[in-house]
Scaffold this motif. Structure first.
Motif, PDB file in Angstrom:
ATOM      1  N   UNK A   1      12.259   2.256  -8.240  1.00 12.72           N
ATOM      2  CA  UNK A   1      12.157   2.263  -6.509  1.00 12.72           C
ATOM      3  C   UNK A   1      11.454   0.962  -6.255  1.00 12.72           C
ATOM      4  N   UNK A   2      11.611   0.699  -4.746  1.00 14.58           N
ATOM      5  CA  UNK A   2      11.442  -0.473  -4.264  1.00 14.58           C
ATOM      6  C   UNK A   2      10.210  -0.173  -2.978  1.00 14.58           C
ATOM      7  N   UNK A   3       9.054  -0.758  -3.101  1.00 13.24           N
ATOM      8  CA  UNK A   3       8.148  -0.693  -2.052  1.00 13.24           C
ATOM      9  C   UNK A   3       8.130  -1.970  -1.112  1.00 13.24           C
ATOM     10  N   UNK A   4       8.405  -2.047   0.120  1.00 13.00           N
ATOM     11  CA  UNK A   4       8.523  -3.194   0.846  1.00 13.00           C
ATOM     12  C   UNK A   4       7.321  -3.316   1.849  1.00 13.00           C
ATOM     13  N   UNK A   5       6.453  -4.474   1.807  1.00 13.06           N
ATOM     14  CA  UNK A   5       5.321  -4.762   2.442  1.00 13.06           C
ATOM     15  C   UNK A   5       5.589  -5.739   3.592  1.00 13.06           C
ATOM     16  N   UNK A   6       5.505  -5.551   4.800  1.00 14.77           N
ATOM     17  CA  UNK A   6       5.538  -6.295   5.834  1.00 14.77           C
ATOM     18  C   UNK A   6       4.711  -7.541   5.815  1.00 14.77           C
ATOM     19  N   UNK A   7       4.943  -8.218   6.729  1.00 16.06           N
ATOM     20  CA  UNK A   7       3.763  -9.511   7.022  1.00 16.06           C
ATOM     21  C   UNK A   7       2.977  -9.423   8.112  1.00 16.06           C
TER      22      UNK A   7
ATOM     23  N   UNK B   1      -3.297   1.762   1.296  1.00 15.24           N
ATOM     24  CA  UNK B   1      -1.923   2.241   1.768  1.00 15.24           C
ATOM     25  C   UNK B   1      -0.846   2.134   0.909  1.00 15.24           C
ATOM     26  N   UNK B   2      -0.708   0.985   0.390  1.00 10.02           N
ATOM     27  CA  UNK B   2       0.415   0.582  -0.551  1.00 10.02           C
ATOM     28  C   UNK B   2       0.341   1.502  -1.626  1.00 10.02           C
ATOM     29  N   UNK B   3      -0.880   1.636  -2.532  1.00  7.02           N
ATOM     30  CA  UNK B   3      -1.037   2.121  -3.733  1.00  7.02           C
ATOM     31  C   UNK B   3      -0.570   3.785  -3.582  1.00  7.02           C
ATOM     32  N   UNK B   4      -1.030   4.324  -2.315  1.00  9.13           N
ATOM     33  CA  UNK B   4      -0.680   5.698  -2.065  1.00  9.13           C
ATOM     34  C   UNK B   4       0.751   5.838  -1.828  1.00  9.13           C
ATOM     35  N   UNK B   5       1.675   4.687  -1.423  1.00  8.80           N
ATOM     36  CA  UNK B   5       2.942   4.944  -1.011  1.00  8.80           C
ATOM     37  C   UNK B   5       3.517   4.774  -2.760  1.00  8.80           C
ATOM     38  N   UNK B   6       3.116   3.767  -3.235  1.00 12.08           N
ATOM     39  CA  UNK B   6       3.341   3.841  -4.901  1.00 12.08           C
ATOM     40  C   UNK B   6       3.430   5.269  -5.623  1.00 12.08           C
ATOM     41  N   UNK B   7       2.223   5.775  -5.502  1.00  8.62           N
ATOM     42  CA  UNK B   7       1.935   7.066  -6.005  1.00  8.62           C
ATOM     43  C   UNK B   7       2.604   8.081  -5.725  1.00  8.62           C
ATOM     44  N   UNK B   8       3.156   8.259  -4.319  1.00  7.72           N
ATOM     45  CA  UNK B   8       4.032   9.207  -3.897  1.00  7.72           C
ATOM     46  C   UNK B   8       5.524   9.166  -4.560  1.00  7.72           C
ATOM     47  N   UNK B   9       5.986   7.656  -4.757  1.00  3.37           N
ATOM     48  CA  UNK B   9       7.176   7.639  -5.478  1.00  3.37           C
ATOM     49  C   UNK B   9       7.015   7.820  -6.770  1.00  3.37           C
ATOM     50  N   UNK B  10       6.207   7.660  -7.679  1.00  3.39           N
ATOM     51  CA  UNK B  10       6.031   7.873  -9.058  1.00  3.39           C
ATOM     52  C   UNK B  10       5.874   9.588  -8.993  1.00  3.39           C
TER      53      UNK B  10
ATOM     54  N   UNK C   1       7.292  11.376  -7.358  1.00  6.59           N
ATOM     55  CA  UNK C   1       8.728  12.263  -7.153  1.00  6.59           C
ATOM     56  C   UNK C   1       9.769  11.766  -8.139  1.00  6.59           C
ATOM     57  N   UNK C   2       9.037  11.002  -9.109  1.00  5.04           N
ATOM     58  CA  UNK C   2       9.978  10.768 -10.348  1.00  5.04           C
ATOM     59  C   UNK C   2      10.423   9.327 -10.689  1.00  5.04           C
ATOM     60  N   UNK C   3       9.894   8.510  -9.754  1.00  4.16           N
ATOM     61  CA  UNK C   3      10.526   6.998  -9.809  1.00  4.16           C
ATOM     62  C   UNK C   3       9.233   6.200 -10.502  1.00  4.16           C
ATOM     63  N   UNK C   4       9.288   6.262 -11.892  1.00  4.10           N
ATOM     64  CA  UNK C   4       8.277   5.383 -12.648  1.00  4.10           C
ATOM     65  C   UNK C   4       7.931   4.173 -12.662  1.00  4.10           C
ATOM     66  N   UNK C   5       9.218   3.588 -12.320  1.00  2.03           N
ATOM     67  CA  UNK C   5       9.130   2.279 -12.228  1.00  2.03           C
ATOM     68  C   UNK C   5       9.053   1.542 -10.789  1.00  2.03           C
TER      69      UNK C   5
END
Length: 319
Positions: A34-40, A107-116, A118-122
């Protein structure tokens, strides 16, 4: 509900799951990156509106979220946009002054953890401009959760060096962000711009810094969506990187050849410093003939790059 409607709704739902990179696409979810996008800075998750559908069409789940103090979480100085309050706007303390780099990273780590969960380990973590320092902080704190880091015209300072120090280097001399900053950041607690300014010269300078290769309509729309304050503390925070954690993650840099905010000379300095720090894992550089905001002007190129990196991460995981 009539059966025919139920059948159509089921088919539409199945198609949506497949488009978003769920199990209907034929691969085990734990193999799919999965991809997590962080804005500027001054932006929000809105800036990836043209990229996200392309990633979904490529079968990859992707998430963009507002960082604290940005997008729908933005908070504004009371004097912002008020006639006769221009001097107050330059000096008023920002309501975002208390936000630090750890708040961004949390906040970003929380988003990554939610994806993981849900099964998206990478997870591929991509960040634009200021978002690069968030990639630094998250990569160091959560390297085991990240398949690749992608700096999109991103700030990529060396270990222990606050990003602000780089903008005093000769390689940053042509950067056009400093001329649009207002007030004293250390006093206001924010790097402040005025997206509501009606003066033609100032608005032209904002556009030249961020959207120099965008159409008039796109640039005008994007400028209206910017918020005035970006917290000062994250940009002043030196990040202690280690070769064992951040340095071990596959690292990509999208270098924009017409960038007026992170000029190519500065981007190449970032890359050289990173490669000197971790010579065993060199930055993979991708060049694009665009300005600072390719999510707006070249979304297909950005999406294709991210899809390729995500596919590579999935293959390496299976092997």
């Amino acid at each position: 509900m009539p059966d025919i409607f139920k059948r159509h709704l089921f088919k539409a739902a199945a198609a949506s799951v497949a488009m978003a990179g769920g199990p209907a696409s034929g691969a085990r979810r734990d193999e799919r990156a999965a991809i997590v996008l962080v804005h500027g800075g001054w932006h929000g998750a809105w800036c990836y509106e043209r990229v996200l559908p392309l990633l979904a069409a490529g079968g990859v789940a992707a998430v963009a979220r507002d960082l604290p103090g940005h997008g729908l979480a933005a908070r504004f100085p009371a004097s912002h946009g008020r006639p006769g309050q221009e001097a107050a706007f330059l000096a008023e303390r920002s309501p975002l002054a208390g936000i630090g780099l750890d708040d961004y990273a949390d906040s970003v780590i929380a988003t990554i953890d939610a994806l993981r969960a849900a099964g998206h380990r990478r997870v591929v973590l991509a960040g634009h401009s200021m978002g690069g320092i968030v990639l630094h902080a998250v990569g160091e704190r959560a390297s085991e959760k990240i398949a690749a880091l992608v700096y999109i015209a991103g700030n990529m300072p060396g270990p222990g060096v606050p990003i602000g120090a780089y903008f005093g280097l000769p390689e940053a001399a042509s950067a056009r962000v400093n001329p649009v900053l207002l007030g004293a950041p250390a006093a206001t607690g924010a790097f402040r711009i005025d997206p509501l300014a009606t003066g033609g010269a100032y608005r032209a300078a904002l556009r030249e810094a961020f959207y120099n290769d965008a159409s008039d309509a796109d640039a005008a729309a994007a400028l209206h969506l910017l918020s005035p304050d970006m917290p000062f503390a994250p940009m002043a925070t030196p990040i202690a990187l280690s070769a064992r954690r951040w340095g071990a993650i596959e690292r990509h840099y999208l270098l924009c050849l017409r960038d007026n905010a992170v000029p190519p000379s500065l981007a190449r300095r970032f890359i050289a410093d990173a490669d000197a720090f971790v010579p065993a894992h060199r930055t993979r550089v991708h060049e694009l003939d665009s300005g600072h905001s390719p999510f707006l002007t070249a979304p297909r190129a950005v999406a294709d790059l991210l899809l390729g990196i995500a596919a590579s991460a999935a293959r390496e995981h299976r092997e």
